[in-house]
Design a protein around this motif. Structure first.
Motif, PDB file in Angstrom:
ATOM      1  N   PRO A 368      -7.583   4.852   1.812  1.00 30.61           N
ATOM      2  CA  PRO A 368      -6.322   4.583   1.113  1.00 30.61           C
ATOM      3  C   PRO A 368      -6.440   4.644  -0.410  1.00 30.61           C
ATOM      4  O   PRO A 368      -5.537   5.154  -1.068  1.00 30.61           O
ATOM      5  CB  PRO A 368      -5.928   3.191   1.597  1.00 30.61           C
ATOM      6  N   ARG A 392       1.487   2.712   5.653  1.00 33.68           N
ATOM      7  CA  ARG A 392       0.679   2.445   4.466  1.00 33.68           C
ATOM      8  C   ARG A 392       1.427   1.435   3.613  1.00 33.68           C
ATOM      9  O   ARG A 392       2.650   1.494   3.518  1.00 33.68           O
ATOM     10  CB  ARG A 392       0.469   3.727   3.657  1.00 33.68           C
ATOM     11  N   PRO A 393       0.695   0.517   3.015  1.00 33.70           N
ATOM     12  CA  PRO A 393       1.396  -0.524   2.244  1.00 33.70           C
ATOM     13  C   PRO A 393       1.956   0.012   0.940  1.00 33.70           C
ATOM     14  O   PRO A 393       1.537   1.038   0.427  1.00 33.70           O
ATOM     15  CB  PRO A 393       0.300  -1.552   1.991  1.00 33.70           C
ATOM     16  N   LEU A 394       2.926  -0.729   0.461  1.00 30.61           N
ATOM     17  CA  LEU A 394       3.568  -0.356  -0.792  1.00 30.61           C
ATOM     18  C   LEU A 394       2.689  -0.745  -1.969  1.00 30.61           C
ATOM     19  O   LEU A 394       2.676  -0.116  -3.003  1.00 30.61           O
ATOM     20  CB  LEU A 394       4.883  -1.128  -0.855  1.00 30.61           C
ATOM     21  N   HIS A 395       1.994  -1.830  -1.750  1.00 30.38           N
ATOM     22  CA  HIS A 395       1.248  -2.465  -2.834  1.00 30.38           C
ATOM     23  C   HIS A 395      -0.186  -2.607  -2.344  1.00 30.38           C
ATOM     24  O   HIS A 395      -0.420  -3.172  -1.290  1.00 30.38           O
ATOM     25  CB  HIS A 395       1.882  -3.840  -3.075  1.00 30.38           C
ATOM     26  N   LEU A 396      -1.102  -2.021  -3.084  1.00 32.79           N
ATOM     27  CA  LEU A 396      -2.495  -2.016  -2.660  1.00 32.79           C
ATOM     28  C   LEU A 396      -3.296  -2.781  -3.702  1.00 32.79           C
ATOM     29  O   LEU A 396      -3.113  -2.581  -4.890  1.00 32.79           O
ATOM     30  CB  LEU A 396      -2.974  -0.570  -2.590  1.00 32.79           C
ATOM     31  N   PHE A 397      -4.164  -3.689  -3.234  1.00 36.53           N
ATOM     32  CA  PHE A 397      -4.987  -4.406  -4.208  1.00 36.53           C
ATOM     33  C   PHE A 397      -6.418  -4.464  -3.695  1.00 36.53           C
ATOM     34  O   PHE A 397      -6.706  -3.968  -2.601  1.00 36.53           O
ATOM     35  CB  PHE A 397      -4.421  -5.801  -4.492  1.00 36.53           C
ATOM     36  N   ARG A 458       5.952 -12.382   5.113  1.00 38.23           N
ATOM     37  CA  ARG A 458       5.080 -11.407   4.436  1.00 38.23           C
ATOM     38  C   ARG A 458       4.514 -10.431   5.458  1.00 38.23           C
ATOM     39  O   ARG A 458       4.076 -10.828   6.535  1.00 38.23           O
ATOM     40  CB  ARG A 458       3.916 -12.122   3.729  1.00 38.23           C
ATOM     41  N   ARG A 459       4.528  -9.162   5.098  1.00 38.98           N
ATOM     42  CA  ARG A 459       3.926  -8.135   5.954  1.00 38.98           C
ATOM     43  C   ARG A 459       2.671  -7.625   5.259  1.00 38.98           C
ATOM     44  O   ARG A 459       2.763  -7.010   4.196  1.00 38.98           O
ATOM     45  CB  ARG A 459       4.916  -6.997   6.195  1.00 38.98           C
ATOM     46  N   GLU A 476       0.111  -5.018   0.844  1.00 38.56           N
ATOM     47  CA  GLU A 476       1.317  -5.674   1.290  1.00 38.56           C
ATOM     48  C   GLU A 476       2.408  -4.631   1.441  1.00 38.56           C
ATOM     49  O   GLU A 476       2.503  -3.703   0.630  1.00 38.56           O
ATOM     50  CB  GLU A 476       1.726  -6.735   0.268  1.00 38.56           C
ATOM     51  N   PHE A 477       3.240  -4.817   2.470  1.00 37.40           N
ATOM     52  CA  PHE A 477       4.223  -3.779   2.764  1.00 37.40           C
ATOM     53  C   PHE A 477       5.545  -3.986   2.045  1.00 37.40           C
ATOM     54  O   PHE A 477       6.367  -3.091   2.038  1.00 37.40           O
ATOM     55  CB  PHE A 477       4.484  -3.713   4.273  1.00 37.40           C
ATOM     56  N   ALA A 478       5.780  -5.144   1.490  1.00 39.35           N
ATOM     57  CA  ALA A 478       7.084  -5.320   0.866  1.00 39.35           C
ATOM     58  C   ALA A 478       6.907  -5.732  -0.586  1.00 39.35           C
ATOM     59  O   ALA A 478       5.860  -6.213  -0.959  1.00 39.35           O
ATOM     60  CB  ALA A 478       7.893  -6.370   1.590  1.00 39.35           C
TER      61      ALA A 478
END
Lengths: 478, 195
Positions: A368, A392-397, A458-459, A476-478
């Motif tokens: 990813p 795939r998540p919107l926000h990747l950390f 939370r997703r 995170e997906f949202a």
């Protein structure tokens, strides 16, 4: 004009060395002497000697690797300087210049005075030179390399710019000087050595013409403005910049080029100078569009007691072919949307740096973090191909560990200080590390990714590493 | 005004809006998808993690997104003002890390008005500016029915030119737009507006 110690003279101009000095160039796995200073030559060293031998002869020898690219550049500088004598100046090999002074010698008081002036200036610049003045290019080359005050027929045959093998063969035949060669019968010579030898001979004697190729001057994209009275107000400076831009853009248009980076140097009355740099998001040559982009940079200039010299230079120039306009546009909308966007990127770039305005480009990877690239927007074009059939998540950390055991997702866990309960877990999706690339964060091996829908809302995108058990939240997906 | 949601979303252009909560990223991606043309996403360079273009590709084409990495918030605001005033970029998203004062908020509003562009600040909770046109609270909701769910609760907390309300919305992958599931809870001011 021959510079026998061109490369070492160039280096010695910037540093003075008392002892012997030589430049080395590595050829076929050995370091060989490439160019020597007179002191080094006096010690008995010669060109082409290996560095180890030279060190043995002369332990105090100072050496430095040769830079043929810088030498070539310096030779072009000298060529430009030599234009002061005549307009026809060409390069002659890697260490010589050839000048056609026909019709321009009298401007400096005759040929002898010209040579004297040339020699004096070059010696002052620290460059050893041998000048040959001949009626033809070949003769001048021969005089410069093999003695300036002999007659042409007394010079050895090597002075004819021949190959090594030909010279040796001629010497075996007893033809040692050019005079010998002229007296010999031409037909057998041509049959034995080919037409090259006789062509060189004719060129030296003037029976065959040989032209000098003066190099075209590379276009110089700079303009300057000297003001009779100093100026200090921003509108005045802008007006002056507009005047500088106009001829520069004309020149860019003539050469079908566009400026990518412009530098405006502003000189104050008290000799202080400031520079305003403008980096453009795309190559441009429309004065009306560039001028407003300078506004922000010029506002930072401290005019002091006033500005009296301004110089504008296009430092970075890119080819920009003439574009065809689709339809005649109304003067109100002179720029298209993409041009306007590029202008905006330029303006933002002057504030935060052009490389900080970026865009996403797709990359071919399952990892990813590697599935996209970030490139400066000014140097890339948008690309499609973003389809991904997996969630795939919107926000990747960076992965954040959570406390859980086993290969199935935990029913309750704590993340970022929140107690979360799993409502639904979808997965796993196994992603293997790319073993051909070193990636510190993927040392833990395979990852089983799950989408966790928590009852709190939370997703999360979490993964389990079966090879070294542990659970992490990655996005995170949202 | 039958449907109060369509009167507040897509966000009113020429204004600066605010969003906070766990679903703020999704909200801004969906809001940007509603506009056409390029999107400028302004983010401070020290902020870790970030947008995953493959992730938001389902809402918003990543080719439309320009990312500006600024050194600090002053630069972020300057870039935002420049872009909003220019109007070439119809949607400007700003990640705000400290509260805007009234002057900064007002300047952004004026710039947005001049360029007819939409600005959206992603703010930490409780750091809203008084100058914002609307302030939204977006949070994801657990959906017991659907698997690939994008169910969220969007609540409008402040609206300068209209009523407030709350909606459960989900992203429709077919229509590529936001659908309202059902009005769950209404704010006190919106009772008569719904009728």
């Amino acid at each position: 004009m021959w510079f026998p110690r061109f490369a070492s003279d160039r280096v010695l101009r910037t540093r003075s060395v008392e002892a012997g000095f030589a430049l080395t160039l590595s050829e076929q796995n050995t370091e060989r002497l490439y160019c020597l200073s007179p002191q080094a030559e006096a010690l008995g060293l010669h060109r082409g000697m290996s560095l180890a031998d030279a060190r043995a002869f002369c332990p105090s020898l100072i050496t430095q690797p040769a830079r043929p690219d810088l030498d070539a550049r310096f030779l072009r500088v000298l060529r430009r300087w030599a234009l002061r004598y005549c307009p026809w100046v060409g390069l002659e090999g890697p260490d010589g210049l050839v000048l056609d002074i026909t019709g321009s010698a009298h401007l400096l008081g005759g040929e002898a005075a010209l040579l004297k002036d040339m020699r004096a200036r070059l010696v002052r610049a620290g460059i050893s030179v041998r000048l040959g003045l001949g009626d033809t290019r070949g003769a001048a080359w021969a005089y410069a390399h093999f003695g300036e005050d002999k007659a042409l027929s007394d010079l050895p045959v090597a002075a004819l710019r021949l190959e090594e093998a030909t010279v040796t063969a001629l010497q075996r035949l007893g033809l040692r000087t050019i005079g010998d060669l002229t007296r010999a019968a031409r037909a057998p010579l041509a049959r034995r050595f080919g037409p090259g030898l006789l062509r060189r001979l004719d060129q030296a004697r003037g029976d065959m013409p040989e032209a000098i190729n003066p190099e075209p001057e590379p276009p110089h994209y700079a303009t300057r403005l000297t003001l009779p009275e100093p100026i200090g107000l921003l509108p005045d400076v802008m007006a002056a910049t507009a005047r500088l831009l106009e001829p520069l853009c004309c020149k860019l248009k003539q050469h079908e080029a566009g400026a990518r980076k412009l530098v405006l140097s502003v000189q104050r009355v008290n000799q202080g100078s400031q520079q305003v740099e403008l980096r453009l998001a795309s190559a441009m040559r429309e004065a009306a569009r560039i001028l407003p982009l300078f506004e922000r940079g010029l506002a930072t200039v401290d005019a002091g007691f006033g500005i009296d010299v301004m110089r504008l230079e296009a430092v970075l120039v890119e080819p920009l072919p003439v574009a065809q306009l689709g339809a005649p546009r109304a003067p109100a909308q002179t720029a298209t949307a993409s041009e306007q966007l590029n202008d905006l990127i330029t303006r933002i770039g002057t504030r935060i740096g052009l490389e900080n305005v970026q865009r996403f480009l797709p990359a071919d990877s399952h990892i990813p973090e590697r599935s996209f690239l970030i490139a400066p927007a000014a140097f890339s074009t948008p690309q499609g191909g973003w389809a991904c059939h997996r969630p795939r998540p919107l926000h990747l950390f960076a992965p954040e560990p959570i406390l859980a055991r086993g290969g199935t997702p935990p029913s309750a866990f704590r993340w970022r200080g929140m107690a979360l309960r799993t409502g639904r877990a979808t997965g796993p999706e196994r992603i293997a590390p790319e073993w051909w690339l070193e990636e510190e964060s993927w040392r833990s091996g395979l990852r089983d990714y799950w989408v966790l829908d928590t009852r709190e809302g939370r997703r999360l995108w979490v993964f389990f590493t079966p090879q070294s058990p542990g659970w992490f939240v990655h996005g995170e997906f949202a | 005004m039958q449907d109060p949601f369509s009167s507040v979303f897509p966000l009113r252009p020429g204004r600066v809006h605010e969003v906070y909560g766990a679903g703020a990223m999704a909200f801004s991606a969906m809001a940007a998808a509603a506009a056409s043309g390029p999107v400028l996403w302004i983010r401070e360079s020290w902020q870790e993690g970030g947008l995953h273009p493959v992730g938001f590709a389902q809402f918003l084409d990543p080719a439309r997104v320009l990312l500006a990495r600024s050194a600090h918030q002053i630069d972020s605001l300057a870039v935002a003002e420049e872009a909003l005033r220019d109007g070439v970029v119809p949607c400007v998203l700003i990640e705000v890390t400290r509260p805007l004062n009234l002057r900064e908020g007002r300047r952004l509003q004026l710039a947005a008005k001049a360029g007819r562009a939409t600005g959206l600040c992603l703010i930490p909770e409780g750091m809203g500016s008084n100058a914002a046109e609307t302030r939204w609270h977006a949070r994801p909701k657990f959906d017991p029915e659907s698997e690939d769910s994008t169910l969220m609760c969007w609540e409008i907390k402040k609206n300068k030119s209209g009523t407030i309300g709350a909606w459960d919305v989900r992203w429709s992958h077919q229509a590529r737009r936001v659908h309202v599931v059902s009005p769950v809870r209404l704010g006190p001011g919106s009772q008569d507006a719904l009728g």
